[in-house]
Every structure is written in C-alpha cells, then in structure tokens.
Write an enzyme that holds these catalytic residues in place. Sequence first.
Site, PDB file in Angstrom:
ATOM      1  N   PHE A  43      45.787  29.418  50.472  1.00  0.00           N
ATOM      2  CA  PHE A  43      45.357  30.075  49.018  1.00  0.00           C
ATOM      3  C   PHE A  43      45.602  31.432  48.712  1.00  0.00           C
ATOM      4  O   PHE A  43      46.326  31.824  47.705  1.00  0.00           O
ATOM      5  CB  PHE A  43      44.049  29.469  48.713  1.00  0.00           C
ATOM      6  N   ASP A  44      45.165  32.057  49.654  1.00  0.00           N
ATOM      7  CA  ASP A  44      45.378  33.576  49.703  1.00  0.00           C
ATOM      8  C   ASP A  44      47.254  33.946  49.697  1.00  0.00           C
ATOM      9  O   ASP A  44      47.396  35.005  49.300  1.00  0.00           O
ATOM     10  CB  ASP A  44      44.657  34.243  50.860  1.00  0.00           C
ATOM     11  N   LEU A  90      15.803  35.197  22.502  1.00  0.00           N
ATOM     12  CA  LEU A  90      15.002  34.129  22.184  1.00  0.00           C
ATOM     13  C   LEU A  90      13.369  34.542  22.200  1.00  0.00           C
ATOM     14  O   LEU A  90      13.040  35.387  22.994  1.00  0.00           O
ATOM     15  CB  LEU A  90      14.940  33.041  23.450  1.00  0.00           C
ATOM     16  N   GLU A 120      16.917  23.406  29.390  1.00  0.00           N
ATOM     17  CA  GLU A 120      18.137  23.744  30.385  1.00  0.00           C
ATOM     18  C   GLU A 120      17.554  24.911  31.119  1.00  0.00           C
ATOM     19  O   GLU A 120      16.176  25.309  30.826  1.00  0.00           O
ATOM     20  CB  GLU A 120      19.293  24.376  29.798  1.00  0.00           C
ATOM     21  N   LYS A 122      17.073  28.741  32.385  1.00  0.00           N
ATOM     22  CA  LYS A 122      16.994  30.198  32.100  1.00  0.00           C
ATOM     23  C   LYS A 122      17.340  31.115  33.045  1.00  0.00           C
ATOM     24  O   LYS A 122      16.746  31.379  33.847  1.00  0.00           O
ATOM     25  CB  LYS A 122      15.625  30.706  31.325  1.00  0.00           C
ATOM     26  N   ASP A 124      18.828  33.810  35.300  1.00  0.00           N
ATOM     27  CA  ASP A 124      18.348  35.445  35.369  1.00  0.00           C
ATOM     28  C   ASP A 124      19.366  36.204  35.702  1.00  0.00           C
ATOM     29  O   ASP A 124      19.783  36.472  37.123  1.00  0.00           O
ATOM     30  CB  ASP A 124      17.103  35.408  36.402  1.00  0.00           C
ATOM     31  N   TYR A 231      25.699  29.108  28.220  1.00  0.00           N
ATOM     32  CA  TYR A 231      24.615  28.476  27.782  1.00  0.00           C
ATOM     33  C   TYR A 231      24.676  27.984  26.175  1.00  0.00           C
ATOM     34  O   TYR A 231      24.028  27.653  25.493  1.00  0.00           O
ATOM     35  CB  TYR A 231      23.288  29.044  27.951  1.00  0.00           C
ATOM     36  N   LYS A 324       8.792  31.051  30.096  1.00  0.00           N
ATOM     37  CA  LYS A 324       9.139  31.995  31.311  1.00  0.00           C
ATOM     38  C   LYS A 324       7.961  31.582  32.500  1.00  0.00           C
ATOM     39  O   LYS A 324       6.835  31.232  32.043  1.00  0.00           O
ATOM     40  CB  LYS A 324       8.881  33.528  31.102  1.00  0.00           C
ATOM     41  N   CYS A 418       5.491  60.814  63.979  1.00  0.00           N
ATOM     42  CA  CYS A 418       6.602  59.954  63.827  1.00  0.00           C
ATOM     43  C   CYS A 418       6.243  58.789  65.142  1.00  0.00           C
ATOM     44  O   CYS A 418       6.044  59.326  66.019  1.00  0.00           O
ATOM     45  CB  CYS A 418       7.729  60.585  64.089  1.00  0.00           C
ATOM     46  N   CYS A 421       8.838  59.335  68.038  1.00  0.00           N
ATOM     47  CA  CYS A 421       8.967  60.531  69.040  1.00  0.00           C
ATOM     48  C   CYS A 421       7.889  61.288  68.867  1.00  0.00           C
ATOM     49  O   CYS A 421       7.632  62.345  69.592  1.00  0.00           O
ATOM     50  CB  CYS A 421      10.337  61.176  68.610  1.00  0.00           C
ATOM     51  N   CYS A 436      10.661  62.425  59.313  1.00  0.00           N
ATOM     52  CA  CYS A 436      10.539  63.107  60.916  1.00  0.00           C
ATOM     53  C   CYS A 436      11.565  64.224  61.042  1.00  0.00           C
ATOM     54  O   CYS A 436      12.741  63.697  60.997  1.00  0.00           O
ATOM     55  CB  CYS A 436      10.860  61.940  62.021  1.00  0.00           C
ATOM     56  N   CYS A 442      15.242  62.084  68.080  1.00  0.00           N
ATOM     57  CA  CYS A 442      14.464  61.104  67.598  1.00  0.00           C
ATOM     58  C   CYS A 442      15.352  59.678  67.620  1.00  0.00           C
ATOM     59  O   CYS A 442      16.269  59.798  66.962  1.00  0.00           O
ATOM     60  CB  CYS A 442      13.940  61.198  66.241  1.00  0.00           C
TER      61      CYS A 442
HETATM   62  S1  IVH Z   1      20.295  30.672  24.578  1.00  0.00           S
HETATM   63  C1  IVH Z   1      20.805  32.159  20.244  1.00  0.00           C
HETATM   64  N1  IVH Z   1      20.060  29.757  26.885  1.00  0.00           N
HETATM   65  O1  IVH Z   1      17.744  34.643  28.067  1.00  0.00           O
HETATM   66  C2  IVH Z   1      20.534  31.595  21.538  1.00  0.00           C
HETATM   67  N2  IVH Z   1      19.628  31.870  26.730  1.00  0.00           N
HETATM   68  O2  IVH Z   1      16.003  35.987  25.059  1.00  0.00           O
HETATM   69  C3  IVH Z   1      20.798  32.522  22.660  1.00  0.00           C
HETATM   70  N3  IVH Z   1      19.436  33.242  28.838  1.00  0.00           N
HETATM   71  O3  IVH Z   1      19.302  36.965  26.078  1.00  0.00           O
HETATM   72  C4  IVH Z   1      20.273  32.114  23.921  1.00  0.00           C
HETATM   73  N4  IVH Z   1      19.608  31.392  30.197  1.00  0.00           N
HETATM   74  O4  IVH Z   1      20.699  35.822  27.742  1.00  0.00           O
HETATM   75  C5  IVH Z   1      20.099  30.739  26.238  1.00  0.00           C
HETATM   76  N5  IVH Z   1      19.912  28.546  28.988  1.00  0.00           N
HETATM   77  C6  IVH Z   1      19.967  29.643  28.119  1.00  0.00           C
HETATM   78  C7  IVH Z   1      19.852  31.041  28.896  1.00  0.00           C
HETATM   79  C8  IVH Z   1      19.468  32.180  28.114  1.00  0.00           C
HETATM   80  C9  IVH Z   1      19.266  32.626  30.236  1.00  0.00           C
HETATM   81  C10 IVH Z   1      19.182  34.379  28.468  1.00  0.00           C
HETATM   82  C11 IVH Z   1      19.919  34.906  27.278  1.00  0.00           C
HETATM   83  C12 IVH Z   1      19.263  35.693  26.151  1.00  0.00           C
HETATM   84  C13 IVH Z   1      17.575  35.702  27.007  1.00  0.00           C
HETATM   85  C14 IVH Z   1      16.609  35.043  26.033  1.00  0.00           C
END
Ligand code: IVH
Length: 685
Positions: A43-44, A90, A120, A122, A124, A231, A324, A418, A421, A436, A442
């Site tokens: 691939f590379d 949200l 679904e 959320k 991070d 999303y 959350k 330390c 030492c 130190c 050290c």
């Molecule tokens: S929907 C209008 N779905 O969480 C609807 N947001 O305040 C838009 N985030 O800034 C958001 N996972 O960046 C949605 N499955 C998910 C998400 C998601 C993470 C973030 C998004 C948003 C914050 C919610």
Amino acid sequence: MDLFSAPAPESARQRVAELTRLIDYYNHEYYMNDNSVVSDFEFDALLRELVDLERQYPELSLPTSPARRVGGEVNKSFRQVEHRFPMLSLGNTYSIEEIEDFESRTRKLLDGVPFSYTCELKYDGVAIGLTYKKGKLVQAVTRGNGTVGDDITSNARTIGTIPLQLRGDFPPDMEARGEVVYPFEAFEAMNRLREAEGEPPFANPRNAASGSLKLQDSSECAKRKLMFCLYFIMLPSGLEADNPAFASHAARMEAAKQMGFKVQPYMKECKDIRDIKAFIDYWDRERWNLPFGIDGVVIKVNQTSLWDQLGTTAKSPRWAIAYKFKAERVSTPLLDVSYQVGRTGIITPVANMQPVWLGGTTVKRATLNNADFMAKLDIHEGDSLLVEKGGEIIPKIVGVDLDKRLPNSKPLQYATVCPVCGTPLVRPDGEAGHYCPNQDGCTPQIIGHLEHFVSRKAMNIESLGTERLQLLFDSGLVHNVADLYDLTRPKLIGLGEGTSSTIQEKGAENIMNAIELSKQVPFERVLFALGIRYVGEVGAKKLARHFGNMDSLMAADIDQLAAVEDVGQVTAAALFDYFRQDAHRLIINRLRDAGLQMQMVQNIVGSALQGLTFVVSGVFQHFSRDQIKSSIEQNGGKVTGSLSGKTSYLLAGENMGPEKLKKAEKLGIPIISESDYEAMITTQS
Ligand code: IVH
C-alpha cells in the site's frame, strides 16, 4: 502549478487514475470494512508512487486525490470561516429525571404523532463540519464559537475515515457533521513517542485531537491516526426532504454509510423511555471497552420532518438531548508518596495507593502534581484519597475522603531532599515545582541529559536507548556526554551480560557507527544537544547563526547573548552561567577534540557530490526528504525529479515505488541506500 514542469504524458495520466482507483478501494476496505486487502508495504509503495507522480505533474493532483492523505500543505494560520448554519450544541444533563422530562415533554408536544428516538454515543472529541459539493469534500471547519470556526481542510483530508469523494447516490450539496476523536491506542502510542523525544505528553485524547487539527504541517497531522465519527447530515437545499433516504436520522446515517462514511454501529432506535434508559445503562458500563472515548449518550427524535415542528431554543434543538456520564469516583487508602526526579531535575510527587478498580482498569498510582496541589488537598498521614476517571484515561486525585481520616493524624510533609542523591531541594521564585539542583551528579538527571544528547533532533545516536545509557552509566563507562566519544568496540562488547540488553558485536558496531556519524551533526544541533536550560531547538539555531562558532558564543556577555532574536534575559543568564562552569568548559573541549562541529558551516559544506545527479525516492531514517535534498545540494550534487540517462544514482529509502526501481534497473542506474549516501558524504568531504 509549477510553471517549469513538463505537461503530463498520457501514460502518467493513466497511471495516476489507476493508482487513485486502487488506493481509494484499499482505503475504503481498510477504514470502512476493517479489511486489509494488501500489505502495508504494498500500500505504501502505491501511495508513494502516486505522491511522486503528482509532485512531478502537479496538474494531475486533484483535491480529492488519496495522495492528499499524506499531507504536506502548510497552514501558516487557519482562516476563520462562518458556518452556513450555526453549529448548535445540545442541552445536556447528568440526571436521568431530566431525560424522563425531555421524553414526556417531546411526546406531549408531538401530540399523538407516531415517532421514535435514536440513541447514540456522545463522542468525546472535537466537533467539525464537512461541506461536500457535488460529492467532493470542499471545506472542513471546526465548531469554533458555533458561528465562526477555523478552516482545517488540509488537515481533515489526512483523516482516513473522512471521504474525499462520496460514492453512489449523494445530494449535490450537503454538510456532514461529527466529532474528530483520538482512538486510545493511537493516543497512547503518540504520547509515548512524545515523551521519548522530550516533548510534554497530551493530558487526554480530546486535547490531543484538538491540537492535531491545528498542526501547521498537515503531514504531521497525517501521522496522528485521528478518526471521524459522523453524527449529523444536513441538507441545506431542503430538496431531499421528501426522499425516504433522508426522512429519518437513522436513514441518513445509513445513506451516509453508502456514501463512504464510517458510521459507528452503536446507534439504536428506541420507542420509549425504557429503551432509552436501557441504552444509557448499557453504555455507562461498557464505555471503557470502546476503542475511543465517549462522555455520554445523545438522544434524538428520529423523524426529521418533526425537527422543524419541535424547533430550537436560543442555543440548542428541542428534538435532541445529551445525557452525560458522571465521572467514576472511588476512595482508596494512600500507602505512601514517592518523588520522581525528571530530566531537568523537576520533582513530581506521586501517590501510591491501595490498588482499586476504576473505569475498566486497576489504578494504583496517580500524580500529586506539586507541593501547592498537595497543600490544597491537605493530605494527612493514613488518609484515603478520592480518585476520579472522567472521559479521560488518566485517573485524577480530586480530594481526601474525610470520613475515613484517622483521629490525630498529622499533615503530610513535602520532601525536603532529592530522593535519589539527597541534595536539598530548591523551589525557584514564582514556580510551582521543586527541583533537585544537582544537575551533574544526580543519576536520573545524568541519564536524562544523556538521553537528550543522543535524541533524534540532537546528535541522533541511534541504538542508544534509555536501557543502554543506564547500562553504560552503571558500568562506569559514561558519566557525561563527552565520555561517549571515548567508547570503543571492545569496551562495549559483552556489556550487560545476562540481561536483556546485552551488547553483542553487531550492537557495538551500530553504536560506534552512530557515534562516528554524529561528528557530522551541524553546530546548531550540537549546541541544542548540550541541554542548556531554556535553549531549545529554535534558540540553538538562532544562537549558532548569530555567533557562528562556540568560542564567540562562550565569550559573549549577558547583554550580547540577550541581543539575539528570541533570546530573553533568563536564557541569556542561563547560557552565561553554563559557560562559566569549569566542568562544562572541560566537556566542550573534550567534544571539540573528539571532532564535533563547533562552528557553522557555510552553505556549501563539501564538494563530494560535485557533478553527480540524484533522484530521491522513499522514506529515510535520518533525514526528511527536504533535508536529504538540501544535503545533496550542500555537498555540490544536483537533485532531479525523474530518472533519465543523466541520473548518476537513485537514492532509495524505505517503501519506494516499484516503478522507479524497475526503471532504474532498466537504465542501469546504480541504486544506493541511505547509509551508502551517508558514507559518500562523510568519507570524501
Ligand atoms: S448531535 C444539532 N450527536 O456534543 C445537533 N452531537 O453539545 C448537533 N457530540 O457540540 C449535535 N457526539 O459536537 C450530536 N452523537 C452525537 C454527538 C454529538 C458528540 C458533541 C457535539 C456537540 C456536543 C453537544
């Protein structure tokens, strides 16, 4: 476009099309279907060939080319762009009761209309919006303040899970929104690398993802292995509203999958609050088994035609809410505090605790940061600590479990000497950390100093890792950087007998070769390698250019040093002090006698390659491609893009395209390796 490049011949055009098709196919299988159709090596090689062809014939390089995934564009600063539609956030809550309220309120507002929810994850990470026109990715923008964000298109193109060209049926204009996350495995690997190179590690995958999207060099971003989690699909035209493929959020995600997006398989359609709660409970427990971080669950009304009906408040839509997860918290007895000594002598207190299960792993150690942090916690002997793990992988100490405090227990005292030492610790004015001060005596500081000296950006003495440096130190052979140049093969062979890091004949030879090669390292890097406090890579370069050689630099007074661009009073004073110490002058003299570069070299460093023409291909260990090209030029040689009868050598790195190899063989052009090249410039100049 390069005005001087020749027009692309039909054969190149065809090969680019063929490579694009193949690489797109392999990419799709790899990222979307977790299926490796070809080896990484093959691939590379294909990708390298495409990159080379596009570099040679820039007119063939389309914005949707998979060659863009390797990056290379440099962003001086990120253009601010207004979102076509604000990126709303949200409403979010930590309380299940509020989720129940959301559910009953939504049902009431929809007054008997049949509907369902999607639940679904959320993700991070960092929210971005991707604009596709006629199926082509034209812009990627961060959320920013919701109205205006940063244009990070060239970095987004390097993310494998972001399609550059949509497949099958797609609307002519659409925006895909989602979160860029840093998968745990890649995050940890990157942090290990950063620490090995003396750079501070990122605190958590979210910060690392955010930092990566803002990297100026997109080829650096390409190395970060980020992932895009879709999303939301927006259809600005509204034309597709009647199309059943876009009539629900779940259908849009399915349609997006067909278009080539990676859609996480964890979404679930839920009909009522019971289903929703079951989804939340499941992921609160299972989240640690995911390959990336999540900080909650998002619940959306599935039918998109109901979104307008429900409307939005000032900041967030009424048809969705985020639940959350609470950070997990446990209480565990503190056994003792150990004090670590860093490369610069900085002391970090670490709490050793009774092992405890927390968020999918056993935790037994966590940082206590510094004396101020410990004072704020007011830890007493025999205390139990409260440890938390949020959306991050690193556990944090957040307090003392006062219910478990023993009567009459005494406050814990911070170390005064330390731990290695025994030198009394110092705390510079205005700094949070203790140090130190015994820099040259050290052990961890000596080893750290040696590690820095041999590191890639300094003297680049490969094959001397931490273990071997420790071995050289323990055996009494190396106490400072100058001692490295007194090593000989016989002294090295057999060291560490009986351990996993025994130095055999081959290892000794590699070490000696690398030490020999380090004598060619330019003065500016020698200066950086000395590890003088506050003198980083850039500072060393500026000082080296300004003074030209070590003697003038050593003779300079503080004002002369501070007159150099980017060198402040503190750095100037540190340099001045450094050069006033006899031990340091002795080391510099020994390094000079060993043959290290102690002065700047003018542009042409040698004429070893006079009259020779090189074609460079593949990836190298000691040089970036730009470095190797300028090294050839500095030694009097010439670099061209394509092989011809006039080419003297093909300089081949790893993963070179097979076509080039074949052509060189056909033309009878000698193929040389990176080490052959290094030998050419070191023995003749
Ligand atoms: S929907 C209008 N779905 O969480 C609807 N947001 O305040 C838009 N985030 O800034 C958001 N996972 O960046 C949605 N499955 C998910 C998400 C998601 C993470 C973030 C998004 C948003 C914050 C919610």
